[in-house]
Scaffold this active site. Structure first.
Site, mmCIF file in Angstrom:
data_model
loop_
_atom_site.group_PDB
_atom_site.id
_atom_site.type_symbol
_atom_site.label_atom_id
_atom_site.label_comp_id
_atom_site.label_asym_id
_atom_site.label_seq_id
_atom_site.Cartn_x
_atom_site.Cartn_y
_atom_site.Cartn_z
ATOM 1 N N HIS A 1 0.856 -5.014 -1.076
ATOM 2 C CA HIS A 1 0.443 -6.294 -0.553
ATOM 3 C C HIS A 1 1.955 -6.940 0.255
ATOM 4 O O HIS A 1 1.578 -7.384 1.297
ATOM 5 C CB HIS A 1 0.383 -7.371 -1.967
ATOM 6 C CG HIS A 1 -0.163 -8.596 -1.474
ATOM 7 N ND1 HIS A 1 -1.260 -9.126 -1.932
ATOM 8 C CD2 HIS A 1 0.693 -9.683 -1.141
ATOM 9 C CE1 HIS A 1 -1.272 -10.384 -1.650
ATOM 10 N NE2 HIS A 1 -0.218 -10.811 -1.213
ATOM 11 N N GLU A 2 2.936 -6.734 -0.312
ATOM 12 C CA GLU A 2 4.248 -7.392 0.419
ATOM 13 C C GLU A 2 4.334 -6.696 1.942
ATOM 14 O O GLU A 2 4.649 -7.251 2.913
ATOM 15 C CB GLU A 2 5.259 -7.517 -0.462
ATOM 16 C CG GLU A 2 5.100 -8.186 -1.740
ATOM 17 C CD GLU A 2 4.517 -9.872 -1.702
ATOM 18 O OE1 GLU A 2 4.685 -10.328 -0.447
ATOM 19 O OE2 GLU A 2 4.189 -9.973 -2.691
ATOM 20 N N GLN B 1 5.901 -15.168 4.960
ATOM 21 C CA GLN B 1 5.156 -16.364 4.219
ATOM 22 C C GLN B 1 6.016 -17.653 4.168
ATOM 23 O O GLN B 1 5.461 -18.774 3.846
ATOM 24 C CB GLN B 1 4.948 -16.107 2.744
ATOM 25 C CG GLN B 1 3.777 -14.808 2.768
ATOM 26 C CD GLN B 1 3.576 -14.611 1.329
ATOM 27 O OE1 GLN B 1 4.531 -13.707 0.430
ATOM 28 N NE2 GLN B 1 2.649 -15.045 0.546
ATOM 29 N N HIS C 1 2.268 -8.106 4.588
ATOM 30 C CA HIS C 1 2.696 -9.568 5.047
ATOM 31 C C HIS C 1 3.441 -8.928 6.225
ATOM 32 O O HIS C 1 3.617 -9.578 7.304
ATOM 33 C CB HIS C 1 3.434 -9.840 4.039
ATOM 34 C CG HIS C 1 2.368 -11.109 3.073
ATOM 35 N ND1 HIS C 1 1.484 -11.888 3.680
ATOM 36 C CD2 HIS C 1 2.139 -11.101 1.711
ATOM 37 C CE1 HIS C 1 0.962 -12.576 2.564
ATOM 38 N NE2 HIS C 1 1.215 -11.970 1.536
ATOM 39 N N GLY D 1 5.467 -11.976 -6.102
ATOM 40 C CA GLY D 1 6.352 -11.251 -4.969
ATOM 41 C C GLY D 1 6.056 -12.334 -3.936
ATOM 42 O O GLY D 1 5.500 -13.367 -4.115
ATOM 43 N N CYS E 1 -2.839 -14.312 -3.470
ATOM 44 C CA CYS E 1 -1.808 -14.381 -2.469
ATOM 45 C C CYS E 1 -1.362 -15.976 -2.495
ATOM 46 O O CYS E 1 -2.181 -16.977 -2.316
ATOM 47 C CB CYS E 1 -2.242 -14.027 -1.035
ATOM 48 S SG CYS E 1 -0.920 -14.267 0.024
ATOM 49 N N LEU E 2 -0.185 -16.054 -2.367
ATOM 50 C CA LEU E 2 0.345 -17.607 -2.291
ATOM 51 C C LEU E 2 0.035 -18.319 -0.957
ATOM 52 O O LEU E 2 0.066 -19.472 -0.903
ATOM 53 C CB LEU E 2 2.035 -17.814 -2.337
ATOM 54 C CG LEU E 2 2.464 -17.157 -3.890
ATOM 55 C CD1 LEU E 2 3.961 -17.167 -3.834
ATOM 56 C CD2 LEU E 2 1.943 -18.206 -5.038
HETATM 57 O O1 GNR Z 1 1.702 -13.939 -7.236
HETATM 58 C C1 GNR Z 1 1.151 -12.810 -6.582
HETATM 59 N N1 GNR Z 1 0.200 -11.955 -7.351
HETATM 60 C C2 GNR Z 1 -0.315 -11.025 -7.076
HETATM 61 C C3 GNR Z 1 -1.289 -10.266 -7.680
HETATM 62 C C4 GNR Z 1 -1.992 -9.120 -7.376
HETATM 63 C C5 GNR Z 1 -1.732 -8.287 -6.239
HETATM 64 C C6 GNR Z 1 -0.718 -9.167 -5.563
HETATM 65 C C7 GNR Z 1 0.157 -10.191 -5.912
HETATM 66 S S1 GNR Z 1 1.384 -10.805 -4.753
HETATM 67 C C8 GNR Z 1 1.064 -12.534 -4.977
HETATM 68 C C9 GNR Z 1 2.259 -13.397 -4.441
HETATM 69 C C10 GNR Z 1 2.192 -13.201 -3.142
HETATM 70 O O2 GNR Z 1 1.262 -13.815 -2.257
HETATM 71 N N2 GNR Z 1 2.972 -12.369 -2.310
HETATM 72 O O3 GNR Z 1 2.797 -12.244 -1.068
HETATM 73 NI NI NI Z 2 0.600 -12.507 -0.529
#
Ligand code: GNR
Ligand code: NI
Length: 180
Positions: free
Chosen positions: A136-137, A51, A140, A46, A94-95
């Site tokens: 999670h997204e 980001q 952000h 995601g 998270c990236l």
């Molecule tokens: O690549 C991602 N893997 C992930 C694993 C578990 C819960 C959430 C994520 S999202 C993350 C990519 C990211 O930072 N998205 O904002």
């Molecule tokens: Ni993230």
């Protein structure tokens, strides 16, 4: 397709609230395609527009496996309309917090509404990893990182290490004088 640089913490741009999209146009469709390419390259499942430094309520995701056909999804102005009373714990990454992982508790199932790339309003029910990834997204878009949902002790440990990594990185874009 253009690869976009991914912002990593600590950075004030990751703490801001993103603005709703009034209407999806060709410019935003190009941005979403670039976000998808950036996400695949990273690789991640995601990516939210903040980001890549764009404070708009846009999310891309794809949970297909590496050996499967790609299933790209874009969510514009996503809004939760229901969350389950039951919670689940996933180890999240998270990236924007590279190489750090922690257990995060969230509702196990959700329903949401959003606009698709043709400006159509759609609804989606999700559970499992998809529900976790969408939440999670969405975080952000409101300036919230997964470290904001874990203990202060673990959060500070991760943020301290990321700041240290940034300070020892000599590329100008990573200079803490610019990013803090
Ligand atoms: O690549 C991602 N893997 C992930 C694993 C578990 C819960 C959430 C994520 S999202 C993350 C990519 C990211 O930072 N998205 O904002
Ligand atoms: Ni993230």
């Amino acid at each position: 397709m253009t690869m976009l640089p991914i912002i990593t913490a600590p950075d004030p741009r990751l703490k801001r609230t993103a603005k709703p999209v009034a209407r999806v146009d060709d410019g935003l469709r190009k941005l979403m395609d670039d976000m998808l390419e950036t996400m695949y390259q990273a690789p991640g499942i995601g990516l939210a527009a903040p980001q890549v430094g764009v404070l708009k309520r846009i999310v891309v995701l794809d949970l297909s496996k590496e050996d499967e056909e790609r299933r790209p999804h874009v969510l514009i102005n996503p809004e939760l309309t229901w969350v389950s009373g039951e919670d689940v714990t996933y180890e999240e990454g998270c990236l924007s917090l590279p190489d750090h992982y922690a257990d995060v508790v969230r509702p196990s199932a959700i329903e949401l509404s959003y606009l698709d790339r043709d400006n159509e309003t759609r609804t989606l029910e999700a559970d499992g990893l998809l529900a976790t990834c969408i939440q999670h997204e969405l975080d952000h878009l409101d300036g919230v990182l997964f470290v904001d949902r874990i203990s202060a002790l673990k959060r500070n440990m991760i943020l301290r290490k990321l700041l240290k990594a940034k300070k020892s990185d000599t590329t100008p874009s990573a200079d803490p004088a610019h990013v803090l």
